[in-house]
Design an enzyme around this catalytic site. Structure first.
Site, mmCIF file in Angstrom:
data_model
loop_
_atom_site.group_PDB
_atom_site.id
_atom_site.type_symbol
_atom_site.label_atom_id
_atom_site.label_comp_id
_atom_site.label_asym_id
_atom_site.label_seq_id
_atom_site.Cartn_x
_atom_site.Cartn_y
_atom_site.Cartn_z
ATOM 1 N N ILE A 18 0.832 -1.197 0.000
ATOM 2 C CA ILE A 18 0.000 0.000 0.000
ATOM 3 C C ILE A 18 0.870 1.251 0.000
ATOM 4 O O ILE A 18 0.582 2.227 -0.679
ATOM 5 C CB ILE A 18 -0.940 0.020 1.222
ATOM 6 C CG1 ILE A 18 -1.853 -1.203 1.212
ATOM 7 C CG2 ILE A 18 -1.761 1.297 1.263
ATOM 8 C CD1 ILE A 18 -2.694 -1.356 2.471
ATOM 9 N N GLY A 21 7.077 4.232 4.203
ATOM 10 C CA GLY A 21 7.509 5.453 4.863
ATOM 11 C C GLY A 21 8.711 5.182 5.732
ATOM 12 O O GLY A 21 9.293 4.093 5.710
ATOM 13 N N MET A 23 8.818 4.691 8.819
ATOM 14 C CA MET A 23 8.559 3.693 9.856
ATOM 15 C C MET A 23 8.508 2.275 9.304
ATOM 16 O O MET A 23 8.559 1.319 10.072
ATOM 17 C CB MET A 23 7.232 3.989 10.557
ATOM 18 C CG MET A 23 7.200 5.306 11.297
ATOM 19 S SD MET A 23 8.281 5.281 12.721
ATOM 20 C CE MET A 23 7.886 6.897 13.394
ATOM 21 N N VAL A 26 3.763 -0.738 4.489
ATOM 22 C CA VAL A 26 2.382 -1.147 4.767
ATOM 23 C C VAL A 26 1.902 -2.027 3.618
ATOM 24 O O VAL A 26 2.017 -1.656 2.445
ATOM 25 C CB VAL A 26 1.452 0.071 4.920
ATOM 26 C CG1 VAL A 26 0.044 -0.390 5.278
ATOM 27 C CG2 VAL A 26 1.986 1.010 5.986
ATOM 28 N N LYS A 41 1.441 -3.429 8.873
ATOM 29 C CA LYS A 41 2.574 -2.505 8.832
ATOM 30 C C LYS A 41 3.792 -3.215 9.412
ATOM 31 O O LYS A 41 3.836 -3.534 10.608
ATOM 32 C CB LYS A 41 2.270 -1.233 9.625
ATOM 33 C CG LYS A 41 3.343 -0.165 9.463
ATOM 34 C CD LYS A 41 2.815 1.197 9.862
ATOM 35 C CE LYS A 41 3.741 2.303 9.382
ATOM 36 N NZ LYS A 41 3.168 3.636 9.563
ATOM 37 N N ASP A 139 2.440 12.222 16.469
ATOM 38 C CA ASP A 139 2.943 12.380 15.098
ATOM 39 C C ASP A 139 1.789 12.664 14.136
ATOM 40 O O ASP A 139 1.620 11.979 13.135
ATOM 41 C CB ASP A 139 3.707 11.126 14.674
ATOM 42 C CG ASP A 139 4.559 11.372 13.419
ATOM 43 O OD1 ASP A 139 4.874 12.548 13.132
ATOM 44 O OD2 ASP A 139 4.916 10.387 12.736
#
Length: 438
Positions: A18, A21, A23, A26, A41, A139
């Protein structure tokens, strides 16, 4: 290496990416046990932490993700599960066919104020529910706001920034969080809290109507952090009727921002923010020149005051023949006029509470500029401080003392700090606080 068709935790079959990023990645996945589509994720912290804190970070991720899973709100992406895959923590979340607000802005440019207000009200509602159970998002930014085709907005990634680390910057110099959307107190080195979430929501909505964050963009994150820490935003130019609300959310002083529940109410109902009355004027204007008659009256008043003092002193010394002297002279008043007035005052307010905890905001006010301050109190029985922002905490048993963070050591009029505390039951006790100037 994770690939399509991999099976995560023995039940989540990866179907397709998807997004990606800082982090991690996903994936859209199929839950083979419950026969439903989910988002998985796969968190990666090597890029964010340089691979120096993996085991401790994994533990924090698990703890914070489980905390986020407690939140149930129609405008928050639900966390279904927390699992491991190839030694990495994974979040299994609700799947929402959507685009991020960041992608919408890239496609359409700045959005109309009424559309942004509708998005903001939905996100504020989810964040208010999170705050009421003690969860700080930390965040909030356009990348973490998802917009479905029917206009439903949902906030995602609760607690992940906190899991990465409480500091704005890690030991390797990598910033945890997105500088352009941080609150000034967080950019200055303080810890995030409910008021900083409010500010980040304001920054996100500002970017949606203005097309750029309130402090602009800079490829140098350190330079951007310094600019954010000043709190001096570029005034909105095309936000229309939403401008007063943005300015309320983006108050530099955390104590002057609304609560998240207030933000939801005003955004949802189109209510203007209350008229802001600054505690002190930002500029001292010269007094108007008095008229001649005013000068004469003022001079006469001064003369009467002087005569009154002379007569009063004479009577006090026993110099008047009509007043016999009987013992030592008494003071003119019974107040302790010799004591210098305090230059530092603290106001302790419980701004939010839930069954096993509460949020407190302490406002430090200066009657004249301070170069330093400390606030101290005795912690009521059964209470414990879990998270404090905008200050430095030291504690010896139940004796608590808070000193300023680096950015709010000097105070001209007021500053504030806040914290989340745990209790052994409802109805937290409000302690007496003492402020001392340094």
């Amino acid at each position: 290496m994770t690939n399509k068709d991999d099976l995560v935790a023995g039940r989540y079959r990866l179907v397709g990416r998807i997004g990606r990023g800082a982090m991690g990645v996903v994936w859209r996945a199929h839950d083979e046990r419950l026969d439903r589509t989910v988002a998985v994720k796969l968190l990666s912290f090597d890029a964010a932490l340089g691979g120096t804190d993996g085991e401790q970070t994994d533990t924090r991720v698990m703890r914070e993700a489980r905390l986020a899973a407690r939140l149930q709100h129609p405008n928050a992406i639900q966390v279904h599960d927390v699992v491991e895959h190839e030694g990495r923590p994974c979040l299994v979340m609700e799947y929402l066919p959507s685009e991020s607000l960041s992608a919408v802005l890239n496609d359409r440019g700045a959005l109309p104020a009424d559309e942004v207000a509708r998005i903001g009200a939905q996100i504020a509602g989810a964040l208010a529910a999170a705050h009421e159970v003690g969860i700080v998002h930390r965040d909030i930014k356009p990348d973490n706001v998802l917009i479905a085709p029917d206009g439903t907005a949902k906030i995602t990634d609760f607690g992940i920034s906190r899991a990465v680390g409480d500091a704005t910057m890690t030991s390797n110099g990598i910033i945890a969080g997105t500088p352009a959307f941080l609150a000034p107190e967080v950019a200055g080195g303080g810890k995030a809290g409910f008021p900083s979430d409010v500010y980040s929501l304001g920054s996100t909505l500002y970017a949606a109507t203005e097309g750029i964050p309130p402090f602009g963009l800079d490829e140098n994150p350190i330079a951007l952090l310094r600019r954010v820490s000043t709190g001096e935003i570029v005034p909105p130019r095309q936000s229309g009727t939403l401008t007063p609300m943005l300015l309320w959310l983006l108050r530099a002083d955390p104590s002057e921002r609304p609560s998240m529940r207030q933000a939801e109410d005003h955004l949802a109902n189109g209510k203007p923010p209350p008229e802001f009355q600054p505690r002190t004027a930002t500029m001292a204007l010269p007094p108007p020149k008095p008229r001649r008659r005013g000068i004469l009256f003022a001079a006469a008043a001064v003369l009467l005051v002087v005569l009154g003092l002379v007569v009063g002193l004479a009577i006090n010394r026993g110099d008047s023949p009509q007043q016999p002297q009987a013992g030592p002279a008494l003071p003119l008043t019974t107040t302790t006029s010799s004591r210098a007035p305090s230059t530092c005052e603290a106001d302790y307010q419980i701004t939010n509470s839930w069954p096993d905890g509460y949020e407190a905001l302490v406002t430090v006010r200066a009657t004249k500029p301070l170069n330093g301050w400390t606030v101290s109190w005795t912690l009521p029985g059964g209470q414990r401080i879990n998270n404090l922002w905008n200050g430095t905490l030291s504690q010896d048993g139940t004796a608590v003392q808070v000193a300023p963070a680096q950015w709010n050591t000097a105070v001209r009029t007021s500053t504030s700090f806040g914290f989340i505390a745990g209790t052994n039951g409802p109805n937290p006790v409000k302690p007496d606080v003492v402020c001392q100037a340094r």
